[in-house]
Design an enzyme around this catalytic site. Structure first.
Site, PDB file in Angstrom:
ATOM      1  N   PRO A 164      33.348  63.125  43.647  1.00 38.05           N
ATOM      2  CA  PRO A 164      33.241  62.372  44.866  1.00 38.05           C
ATOM      3  C   PRO A 164      32.878  60.846  44.430  1.00 38.05           C
ATOM      4  O   PRO A 164      32.006  60.781  43.782  1.00 38.05           O
ATOM      5  CB  PRO A 164      32.212  62.740  45.918  1.00 38.05           C
ATOM      6  CG  PRO A 164      31.855  64.366  45.527  1.00 38.05           C
ATOM      7  CD  PRO A 164      32.013  64.295  43.835  1.00 38.05           C
ATOM      8  N   CYS A 177      33.103  56.435  45.687  1.00 38.73           N
ATOM      9  CA  CYS A 177      33.429  55.745  46.641  1.00 38.73           C
ATOM     10  C   CYS A 177      34.500  54.939  46.533  1.00 38.73           C
ATOM     11  O   CYS A 177      35.007  54.586  45.330  1.00 38.73           O
ATOM     12  CB  CYS A 177      32.115  54.643  46.625  1.00 38.73           C
ATOM     13  SG  CYS A 177      30.854  55.525  47.396  1.00 38.73           S
ATOM     14  N   GLU A 225      32.613  65.728  50.231  1.00 38.36           N
ATOM     15  CA  GLU A 225      31.195  65.429  50.226  1.00 38.36           C
ATOM     16  C   GLU A 225      30.422  65.203  51.618  1.00 38.36           C
ATOM     17  O   GLU A 225      30.299  64.080  52.042  1.00 38.36           O
ATOM     18  CB  GLU A 225      30.616  64.481  49.022  1.00 38.36           C
ATOM     19  CG  GLU A 225      29.466  64.327  48.861  1.00 38.36           C
ATOM     20  CD  GLU A 225      29.214  63.080  47.849  1.00 38.36           C
ATOM     21  OE1 GLU A 225      28.481  63.331  46.967  1.00 38.36           O
ATOM     22  OE2 GLU A 225      29.725  62.153  48.037  1.00 38.36           O
ATOM     23  N   TYR A 257      24.988  67.578  50.021  1.00 32.44           N
ATOM     24  CA  TYR A 257      24.902  66.533  48.929  1.00 32.44           C
ATOM     25  C   TYR A 257      23.515  66.192  48.978  1.00 32.44           C
ATOM     26  O   TYR A 257      22.593  65.634  49.903  1.00 32.44           O
ATOM     27  CB  TYR A 257      25.748  65.187  49.677  1.00 32.44           C
ATOM     28  CG  TYR A 257      25.861  64.083  48.713  1.00 32.44           C
ATOM     29  CD1 TYR A 257      25.228  63.940  47.421  1.00 32.44           C
ATOM     30  CD2 TYR A 257      25.980  62.978  49.595  1.00 32.44           C
ATOM     31  CE1 TYR A 257      25.327  62.515  46.888  1.00 32.44           C
ATOM     32  CE2 TYR A 257      26.370  61.547  48.777  1.00 32.44           C
ATOM     33  CZ  TYR A 257      25.810  61.503  47.537  1.00 32.44           C
ATOM     34  OH  TYR A 257      25.734  60.189  46.934  1.00 32.44           O
ATOM     35  N   TYR A 259      19.486  59.843  49.189  1.00 26.47           N
ATOM     36  CA  TYR A 259      19.850  60.130  50.590  1.00 26.47           C
ATOM     37  C   TYR A 259      19.136  61.077  51.283  1.00 26.47           C
ATOM     38  O   TYR A 259      17.960  61.494  50.509  1.00 26.47           O
ATOM     39  CB  TYR A 259      21.141  60.393  50.769  1.00 26.47           C
ATOM     40  CG  TYR A 259      22.381  59.231  50.274  1.00 26.47           C
ATOM     41  CD1 TYR A 259      22.225  57.977  51.315  1.00 26.47           C
ATOM     42  CD2 TYR A 259      23.363  59.459  49.200  1.00 26.47           C
ATOM     43  CE1 TYR A 259      22.989  57.084  51.108  1.00 26.47           C
ATOM     44  CE2 TYR A 259      24.149  58.205  49.068  1.00 26.47           C
ATOM     45  CZ  TYR A 259      24.164  57.335  49.887  1.00 26.47           C
ATOM     46  OH  TYR A 259      24.801  55.974  49.636  1.00 26.47           O
ATOM     47  N   ALA A 295      34.558  59.901  37.708  1.00 25.56           N
ATOM     48  CA  ALA A 295      34.908  59.206  38.621  1.00 25.56           C
ATOM     49  C   ALA A 295      35.636  57.957  38.025  1.00 25.56           C
ATOM     50  O   ALA A 295      37.093  57.893  38.029  1.00 25.56           O
ATOM     51  CB  ALA A 295      33.722  58.385  39.355  1.00 25.56           C
ATOM     52  N   CYS A 334      35.282  48.372  39.866  1.00 25.24           N
ATOM     53  CA  CYS A 334      35.444  49.433  40.781  1.00 25.24           C
ATOM     54  C   CYS A 334      34.116  49.557  41.829  1.00 25.24           C
ATOM     55  O   CYS A 334      34.644  49.257  43.063  1.00 25.24           O
ATOM     56  CB  CYS A 334      35.750  50.649  40.166  1.00 25.24           C
ATOM     57  SG  CYS A 334      34.572  51.382  39.033  1.00 25.24           S
ATOM     58  N   CYS A 362      40.512  48.108  39.922  1.00 23.82           N
ATOM     59  CA  CYS A 362      39.909  48.416  38.510  1.00 23.82           C
ATOM     60  C   CYS A 362      40.340  47.620  37.306  1.00 23.82           C
ATOM     61  O   CYS A 362      41.620  46.984  37.519  1.00 23.82           O
ATOM     62  CB  CYS A 362      40.472  49.844  38.228  1.00 23.82           C
ATOM     63  SG  CYS A 362      40.147  50.480  36.591  1.00 23.82           S
ATOM     64  N   ASP A 406      44.176  33.839  34.622  1.00 21.09           N
ATOM     65  CA  ASP A 406      42.995  32.532  34.812  1.00 21.09           C
ATOM     66  C   ASP A 406      43.795  31.009  34.657  1.00 21.09           C
ATOM     67  O   ASP A 406      43.245  30.161  35.014  1.00 21.09           O
ATOM     68  CB  ASP A 406      42.124  32.666  33.437  1.00 21.09           C
ATOM     69  CG  ASP A 406      41.290  33.864  33.564  1.00 21.09           C
ATOM     70  OD1 ASP A 406      41.172  34.289  34.653  1.00 21.09           O
ATOM     71  OD2 ASP A 406      40.676  34.153  32.469  1.00 21.09           O
TER      72      ASP A 406
HETATM   73  P1  ADP Z   1      43.877  35.435  31.091  1.00 17.99           P
HETATM   74  O1  ADP Z   1      42.649  36.205  31.493  1.00 17.99           O
HETATM   75  O2  ADP Z   1      44.682  34.778  32.212  1.00 17.99           O
HETATM   76  O3  ADP Z   1      44.895  36.330  30.404  1.00 17.99           O
HETATM   77  P2  ADP Z   1      43.160  34.246  28.629  1.00 17.99           P
HETATM   78  O4  ADP Z   1      42.443  32.953  28.402  1.00 17.99           O
HETATM   79  O5  ADP Z   1      42.540  35.530  28.092  1.00 17.99           O
HETATM   80  O6  ADP Z   1      43.740  34.296  30.104  1.00 17.99           O
HETATM   81  O7  ADP Z   1      44.490  34.201  27.720  1.00 17.99           O
HETATM   82  C1  ADP Z   1      45.157  33.517  27.471  1.00 17.99           C
HETATM   83  C2  ADP Z   1      45.997  33.104  26.199  1.00 17.99           C
HETATM   84  O8  ADP Z   1      46.843  32.140  26.344  1.00 17.99           O
HETATM   85  C3  ADP Z   1      44.894  32.819  25.004  1.00 17.99           C
HETATM   86  O9  ADP Z   1      44.948  33.581  23.945  1.00 17.99           O
HETATM   87  C4  ADP Z   1      45.330  31.498  24.511  1.00 17.99           C
HETATM   88  O10 ADP Z   1      45.294  31.568  23.134  1.00 17.99           O
HETATM   89  C5  ADP Z   1      46.940  31.386  25.034  1.00 17.99           C
HETATM   90  N1  ADP Z   1      47.833  30.333  24.924  1.00 17.99           N
HETATM   91  C6  ADP Z   1      47.366  29.112  25.677  1.00 17.99           C
HETATM   92  N2  ADP Z   1      48.154  28.285  25.734  1.00 17.99           N
HETATM   93  C7  ADP Z   1      49.111  28.679  24.897  1.00 17.99           C
HETATM   94  C8  ADP Z   1      50.455  28.189  24.513  1.00 17.99           C
HETATM   95  N3  ADP Z   1      51.016  26.894  24.644  1.00 17.99           N
HETATM   96  N4  ADP Z   1      51.511  28.966  23.670  1.00 17.99           N
HETATM   97  C9  ADP Z   1      50.892  30.216  23.462  1.00 17.99           C
HETATM   98  N5  ADP Z   1      49.823  30.880  23.732  1.00 17.99           N
HETATM   99  C10 ADP Z   1      48.868  30.038  24.431  1.00 17.99           C
HETATM  100 FE1  SF4 Z   2      35.626  50.999  36.829  1.00 18.89          FE
HETATM  101 FE2  SF4 Z   2      35.910  49.077  35.042  1.00 18.89          FE
HETATM  102 FE3  SF4 Z   2      36.048  51.762  34.450  1.00 18.89          FE
HETATM  103 FE4  SF4 Z   2      37.969  50.398  35.893  1.00 18.89          FE
HETATM  104  S1  SF4 Z   2      37.528  50.012  33.727  1.00 18.89           S
HETATM  105  S2  SF4 Z   2      37.015  52.381  36.278  1.00 18.89           S
HETATM  106  S3  SF4 Z   2      36.677  48.984  37.124  1.00 18.89           S
HETATM  107  S4  SF4 Z   2      34.162  50.687  35.214  1.00 18.89           S
END
Ligand code: ADP
Ligand code: SF4
Length: 674
Positions: A28, A30, A103, A172, A177, A313, A343, A355, A636
């Protein structure tokens, strides 16, 4: 072909009146879905059964409105509508030949009954917590009539469970609990037949196991979830008194920080020794978790007799198809859990599970995503993905699997972006699995080509003649200290004193001896960088505006261990302080409650306040007459966040390439009953 050493994992096992088809048992867990999202639940659990889990359980399932946990999400078996809702799940699980378990749960002093507004019942009248959150109010002590009512509610819920199609019904008795409170000599100070000597304290669990067996009358197995710990000799005595009562034991340990540990602190198989000792006391089958992802270790644990089934899990969340991959001799394809507890964190925030490793988790119903089946693209296109971090790698993998011709360019020599850098920090080695699994999958695709050490600029594009561009260039830590508590940055900042987190992540030497980390990020980064700098011999202070360091780590079950590790390593922790100045060999720290400022002598300040998206390429290409069919910004580079969010973003980009998506229709899809 399957490795014969793993055959033992595929032997059926009798659990009282039912038979599990193999030894893979999704305990089980969540999901943040609960009774409000039965279709999402059914689709998600069904995928696990499809992936080969021989038993698939629900999350905790309330037996009666006196146990509600509306603060989070939980299942219920209160009435006929719940029976219909659970039928969706049991049908989905049975469709793949697996057993479905439920559960049954009574909350005790760990819940507040926010929704039903009935006073929660406990052993004594004690101040309430809601799964650790402090809440005003106290429980109502249970008298003998309440205990008789509880037994009746439990029995009725067991009958409804059979009607809903469940094959295994739980009593459980752990995780703090109600039933575990009865077992515990420290909390059970009753003077009646349910308190005092151990025989009395196990009475209610015994009665519920017997009641449930009687109610099920051979139509389903009775399981009991129970804790045993080597440091708690009495837990084995209690277990011994009940040992041959249920059809199956689902065993865990009393310390949730071990059971649900973050991989920063605990590795695979941490429960086995405690469980093996109990296993020796019973003839009944035993299942236990241990974040097992290695089939050799799984087979060894069963062969050694420590337990009969592999409970999981998280490994089943990260890879719902883990059993099938082992069965087909494709263990290298297992997408291993990294133990980040994202998770769990989202369930703890009352939202559907997600995940880091498995972006489809939680979106099986809403978006129709499947962890293994990716629809072929209507027509193959040439796609350039720039950036080989989690977002870019996932996008390239998905696009490749869908039949596109993909080029993945990464500026650095090693792929992986932030997970490559972060996995070198103390405790984060498993982060590298995010990269390695994707690279492993991509290596099998002829239509995806990797270009490491290839920094792409806007001028490179015309010669590459691609149809689509996906920019996954990531983000870097800001050194201007602007963040949550400093919207305008420090009042005064001596630039020479600022050390960039990215420099430490890149492994560069930091010259300063006394370093103050200003952690307005509130997750693991502050703690792991502090530990890394400490290991490198620096004097480290960790300053945070929050009341605790690694505040968000409460959701990922790492806040306590993280802080303990800092203290053990000699990091000085300063809480409830907003940094306002870094100049002249000191940081000035204001009190957010109007108290006096303090001055902290330090040679350097490392700000962890926000990250700046790297969107130079994206903006430059968009400013040209590029002629591409689409350009998208993901991960990012779009919005810095969790690694899980970057992987999800990459998956979305791969699934939606070339589509015009109606966000409201697709991402606004909800389960409504009107
Ligand atoms: P995300 O979590 O979004 O995947 P990261 O910061 O982990 O971002 O990865 C971004 C990657 O992009 C880095 O490894 C960086 O070196 C690469 N990067 C950034 N600018 C360029 C570019 N102009 N050409 C090729 N690679 C790049
Ligand atoms: Fe949870 Fe992280 Fe494992 Fe995915 S990778 S099951 S989010 S602990």
């Amino acid at each position: 072909m399957r490795d014969s050493r793993h055959d033992i994992l595929f032997e059926p096992l009798r659990l009282g009146p039912v038979t599990a088809p193999n030894r893979f048992y999704q305990v089980p867990h969540c999901t943040g879905m609960g009774w409000r999202r039965p279709r999402s639940l059914a689709a998600m659990r069904g995928v696990k059964a499809e992936g080969g889990w021989g038993v698939v359980n629900t999350e905790y399932c309330s037996i009666h409105p006196t146990s509600d946990n509306d603060y989070y999400a939980y299942c219920a078996l209160w009435d006929d509508s719940d029976i219909r809702a659970h039928r969706l799940m049991t049908d989905a699980v049975h469709a793949h030949g697996a057993l479905a378990g439920v559960e049954l749960w009574a909350g005790g002093g760990m819940i507040v009954n926010h929704a039903t507004r009935l006073p929660p019942m406990g052993l004594r009248s004690l101040p309430q917590t809601d799964d650790g959150e402090v809440q005003p109010g106290q429980t109502r002590p249970m008298d003998l009539t309440d205990i008789a009512d509880l037994r009746r509610w439990h029995r009725d819920a067991a009958l409804r469970a059979v009607e809903a199609g469940f094959d295994i019904v739980y009593v459980y008795a752990t995780h703090g609990y109600l039933l575990s409170q009865f077992l515990d000599a420290r909390t059970n100070t009753r003077t009646d037949a349910y308190g005092g000597p151990l025989e009395n304290r196990v009475r209610l669990v015994r009665e519920l196991i017997e009641d449930t067996r009687e109610a099920l009358s051979g139509r389903a197995a009775v399981a009991c979830r129970f804790s045993v710990g080597l440091e708690d000799a009495e837990s084995y005595d209690a277990f011994g008194l009940l040992a041959d009562l249920p059809d199956l034991w689902d065993l865990t340990v009393p310390d949730y920080d071990i059971e649900m540990s973050n991989s920063r602190f605990v590795r695979q198989g941490a429960l086995t020794e405690s469980v093996a000792r109990a296993k020796a006391l019973t003839d009944r089958p035993v299942v236990a978790v241990g974040r097992f992802t290695d089939p050799d270790m799984m087979a060894q644990v069963i062969r050694s007799g420590a337990q009969d089934m592999i409970g999981a899990a998280r490994p089943s969340i990260a890879d719902p198809f883990l059993p099938l991959k082992i069965r087909e001799g494709r263990s290298a394809d297992i997408r291993e859990c990294i133990g980040c507890n994202i998770c769990y964190a989202h369930d703890s925030q009352g939202v559907p599970i997600r995940c880091t490793q498995n972006p489809t988790m939680g979106d099986e119903w809403r978006l129709g995503w499947h962890p293994e089946r990716l629809a072929a693209a209507p027509s193959a296109a040439r796609v350039l993905v720039v950036g080989g971090g989690p977002a870019g790698l996932e996008a390239a993998r998905v696009l490749g699997a869908r039949g596109h011709e993909v080029m993945l360019a990464e500026a650095r020599r090693v792929m992986g972006g932030r997970v490559t850098r972060e996995s070198a920090l103390p405790g984060l080695s498993e982060w590298a699995r995010v990269r390695d699994w994707r690279l492993g999958q991509i290596a099998k695709m002829d239509n995806v080509t990797l270009y490491p050490e290839s920094r792409i600029g806007p001028d490179d594009l015309p010669a590459m003649s691609v149809d689509h561009l996906i920019v996954a260039t990531g983000a870097h830590w800001a050194d201007d200290t602007v963040g949550r508590n400093n919207p305008y940055g420090l009042h005064e900042m001596d630039r020479d004193m600022i050390v960039s987190a990215d420099d430490v992540l890149a492994g560069h030497m930091v010259e300063a001896e006394h370093i103050a980390i200003y952690d307005d990020d509130h997750y693991y980064h502050g703690s792991v960088l502090a530990l890394a700098l400490r290991r490198a011999g620096h004097d480290v202070m960790l300053v945070t505006p929050a009341g605790r360091v690694c505040e968000w780590g409460t959701f990922t079950q790492e806040q306590y261990a993280s802080t303990a590790a800092l203290i053990a390593a000699g990091v000085r922790i300063v809480t409830n302080r907003v940094m306002t100045q870094a100049a002249g060999g000191a940081a000035r720290l204001a009190c957010p409650f109007g108290g006096a400022d303090i001055t902290l002598a330090c040679d350097a300040v490392l700000p962890l306040t926000r990250r700046i998206p790297d969107r130079t390429l994206y903006d430059a290409v968009r400013a040209t007459d590029h002629g591409l069919q689409s350009i998208s910004l993901i991960g990012d580079a779009e919005a810095p966040g969790l690694i899980a969010a970057a992987v999800y973003s990459g998956h979305r980009a791969g699934m939606e390439l070339g589509e015009t998506v109606d966000l409201a229709a697709r991402y606004g899809r909800r389960e409504t009953s009107v």
